[in-house]
Design a protein around this motif. Structure first.
Motif, PDB file in Angstrom:
ATOM      1  N   ILE A 189      62.275 108.043 -19.014  1.00 56.67           N
ATOM      2  CA  ILE A 189      61.829 108.417 -17.612  1.00 56.67           C
ATOM      3  C   ILE A 189      62.533 107.552 -16.357  1.00 56.67           C
ATOM      4  O   ILE A 189      62.842 108.208 -15.530  1.00 56.67           O
ATOM      5  N   ILE A 190      62.721 106.250 -16.700  1.00 65.57           N
ATOM      6  CA  ILE A 190      63.720 105.663 -15.762  1.00 65.57           C
ATOM      7  C   ILE A 190      65.175 106.153 -15.634  1.00 65.57           C
ATOM      8  O   ILE A 190      65.640 106.562 -14.445  1.00 65.57           O
ATOM      9  N   LEU A 191      65.596 106.583 -16.747  1.00 64.55           N
ATOM     10  CA  LEU A 191      66.940 107.334 -16.620  1.00 64.55           C
ATOM     11  C   LEU A 191      66.913 108.487 -16.142  1.00 64.55           C
ATOM     12  O   LEU A 191      67.764 108.753 -15.187  1.00 64.55           O
ATOM     13  N   MET A 207      63.469 111.590  -0.385  1.00 65.07           N
ATOM     14  CA  MET A 207      63.606 112.030  -1.828  1.00 65.07           C
ATOM     15  C   MET A 207      63.221 110.814  -2.968  1.00 65.07           C
ATOM     16  O   MET A 207      62.831 111.071  -4.042  1.00 65.07           O
ATOM     17  N   SER A 208      63.855 109.694  -2.247  1.00 65.68           N
ATOM     18  CA  SER A 208      63.790 108.434  -3.048  1.00 65.68           C
ATOM     19  C   SER A 208      62.501 107.897  -3.337  1.00 65.68           C
ATOM     20  O   SER A 208      62.150 107.537  -4.304  1.00 65.68           O
ATOM     21  N   ALA A 209      61.748 107.959  -2.354  1.00 64.09           N
ATOM     22  CA  ALA A 209      60.304 107.553  -2.617  1.00 64.09           C
ATOM     23  C   ALA A 209      59.442 108.614  -3.406  1.00 64.09           C
ATOM     24  O   ALA A 209      58.993 107.926  -4.074  1.00 64.09           O
ATOM     25  N   ILE A 210      59.913 109.752  -3.364  1.00 65.57           N
ATOM     26  CA  ILE A 210      58.905 110.689  -4.086  1.00 65.57           C
ATOM     27  C   ILE A 210      59.365 110.481  -5.454  1.00 65.57           C
ATOM     28  O   ILE A 210      58.662 110.625  -6.424  1.00 65.57           O
ATOM     29  N   VAL A 211      60.674 110.480  -5.757  1.00 65.83           N
ATOM     30  CA  VAL A 211      61.070 110.398  -7.206  1.00 65.83           C
ATOM     31  C   VAL A 211      60.791 109.011  -7.753  1.00 65.83           C
ATOM     32  O   VAL A 211      60.157 109.143  -9.090  1.00 65.83           O
ATOM     33  N   LEU A 270      54.487 106.694 -11.885  1.00 67.18           N
ATOM     34  CA  LEU A 270      53.186 107.062 -12.111  1.00 67.18           C
ATOM     35  C   LEU A 270      53.272 107.432 -13.705  1.00 67.18           C
ATOM     36  O   LEU A 270      52.352 107.303 -14.475  1.00 67.18           O
ATOM     37  N   LEU A 271      54.620 108.061 -13.941  1.00 70.61           N
ATOM     38  CA  LEU A 271      54.798 108.452 -15.325  1.00 70.61           C
ATOM     39  C   LEU A 271      54.715 107.433 -16.171  1.00 70.61           C
ATOM     40  O   LEU A 271      54.327 107.318 -17.424  1.00 70.61           O
ATOM     41  N   VAL A 272      55.569 106.262 -15.933  1.00 72.97           N
ATOM     42  CA  VAL A 272      55.590 105.088 -16.773  1.00 72.97           C
ATOM     43  C   VAL A 272      53.990 104.433 -16.917  1.00 72.97           C
ATOM     44  O   VAL A 272      53.938 104.192 -18.075  1.00 72.97           O
ATOM     45  N   LEU A 273      53.146 104.393 -15.896  1.00 68.19           N
ATOM     46  CA  LEU A 273      51.793 103.882 -15.922  1.00 68.19           C
ATOM     47  C   LEU A 273      51.186 104.876 -16.890  1.00 68.19           C
ATOM     48  O   LEU A 273      50.328 104.371 -17.862  1.00 68.19           O
ATOM     49  N   SER A 274      51.140 106.071 -16.970  1.00 73.32           N
ATOM     50  CA  SER A 274      50.638 107.012 -17.893  1.00 73.32           C
ATOM     51  C   SER A 274      51.051 106.574 -19.397  1.00 73.32           C
ATOM     52  O   SER A 274      50.079 106.829 -20.300  1.00 73.32           O
ATOM     53  N   GLU A 275      52.301 106.319 -19.561  1.00 72.34           N
ATOM     54  CA  GLU A 275      52.733 106.144 -20.936  1.00 72.34           C
ATOM     55  C   GLU A 275      52.366 104.759 -21.340  1.00 72.34           C
ATOM     56  O   GLU A 275      51.989 104.221 -22.732  1.00 72.34           O
TER      57      GLU A 275
END
Length: 329
Positions: free
Chosen positions: A33-35, A101-105, A111-116
């Motif tokens: 996700i980070i990559l 764009m940076s803020a949205i990404v 949020l995806l990391v927290l869900s993982e």
């Protein structure tokens, strides 16, 4: 010692099997996700940079969807401010797009990391909303400045090189940002105006400009002769090779604008290119003054009033007021 170490080595693969999701799968997914977030951000930033960069001296791609009010102006062209204005406008819009764009990404990636990590996002989103509302109330003036700057840039209300009037400050725009605008007046003073505080702005550099000259002549001068002389001077100047590109329409005399017992004011109007009105007006005044002096139009003196006493004579006393009578009216 061998008997005690063997069960630990045997139990190690079983431990990895039981906790493989937490120790292997989840870190790999978070790293992915980070990559991917960094890769998407880099690609989008590169696309924005390409949109901001002018190609072959033309308008940057990012400005093509927006209306541009910049008209042909010999002053802006000679000073090299046309490209600077477009470049600064494009760079400001590009900076806004990059930040958004940076803020949205990053928010989506976070949020995806927290869900993982199996973290409940509902309390987090609620807390973030409360913090956002509090920050919004505290920084509403900054948000107002940024929104006003965004609309100002998209509508191209003014740009670098324009001469504008902010009511309390007026001058030539030197820099345009999202939060404030920097301009310099005729005295050299630099003014910084917050975009959110601008209620109305007058742009003296868009479309065309008007030269309006109110020329006073003697009250007893020949108005038709003076008007013809003023119009002849303006037409001769507009026909010259050095000045013909400046004039957009043929000059005209609109007639008597004002009159008193001492002077009569005649109005001359000429439409010229933006930012050319001041030097054109100065040159017209000089030439009209020379022409009127040559024709002795301003040398007329009002004729003496025969009813007035000669110089040095004592004026007669005013008549006595009438005595009121006792008769009824």
């Amino acid at each position: 010692m061998t008997s005690t170490a063997t069960p630990s080595l045997v139990a190690l693969p079983e431990f990895w099997r039981e906790h493989s999701q937490a120790l292997i799968e989840t870190p790999i997914r978070i790293a992915a996700i980070i990559l991917v977030s960094l890769l998407v951000r880099a690609v989008l930033r590169r696309m924005i940079d390409r949109a901001v960069r002018p190609v072959g001296g033309h308008t940057p791609r990012i400005l093509r969807p927006f209306r541009e009010r910049l008209e042909s102006s010999s002053f802006l062209g000679s000073a090299g401010l046309v490209s600077e204005r477009r470049a600064q406008r494009a760079a400001t819009l590009g900076s806004v797009l990059k930040s958004a764009m940076s803020a949205i990404v990053f928010v989506i990636g976070f949020l995806l990391v927290l869900s993982e990590l199996k973290i409940d996002l509902a309390p987090f989103i609620a807390g973030t909303s409360i913090v956002g509302v509090a920050i919004g109330f505290g920084a509403q003036s900054i948000v107002k400045d940024f929104l006003a700057g965004m609309f100002m840039l998209m509508e191209d209300q003014y740009g670098v090189g324009d001469v504008i009037d902010f009511e309390k400050a007026s001058g030539t725009v030197e820099a345009v940002g999202l939060r404030s605008t920097r301009l310099r007046d005729v005295n050299g003073t630099v003014w910084f105006v917050r975009n959110g505080e601008v209620v109305r702005v007058g742009n003296k550099s868009q479309g065309f400009a008007q030269v309006v000259l109110d020329i006073p002549i003697d009250a007893w001068a020949d108005v038709d002769r003076a008007s013809a002389a003023m119009l002849a001077v303006a037409k001769e100047m507009a026909a010259e090779e050095a000045w013909s590109p400046v004039f957009l329409l043929e000059p005209e005399v609109q007639g008597v604008e004002a009159m008193t017992r001492e002077e009569t004011t005649i109005r001359l109007v000429a439409r010229v290119r933006p930012l050319e009105q001041w030097r054109t007006a100065r040159e017209l005044r000089r030439r009209i003054r020379d022409r009127l002096e040559h024709l002795h139009i301003d040398a007329h003196v009002p004729p003496a009033d025969v009813s007035s006493p000669p110089p040095g004579a004592v004026p007669p006393p005013p008549p006595a007021p009438p005595v009121p009578s006792d008769e009824p009216g």
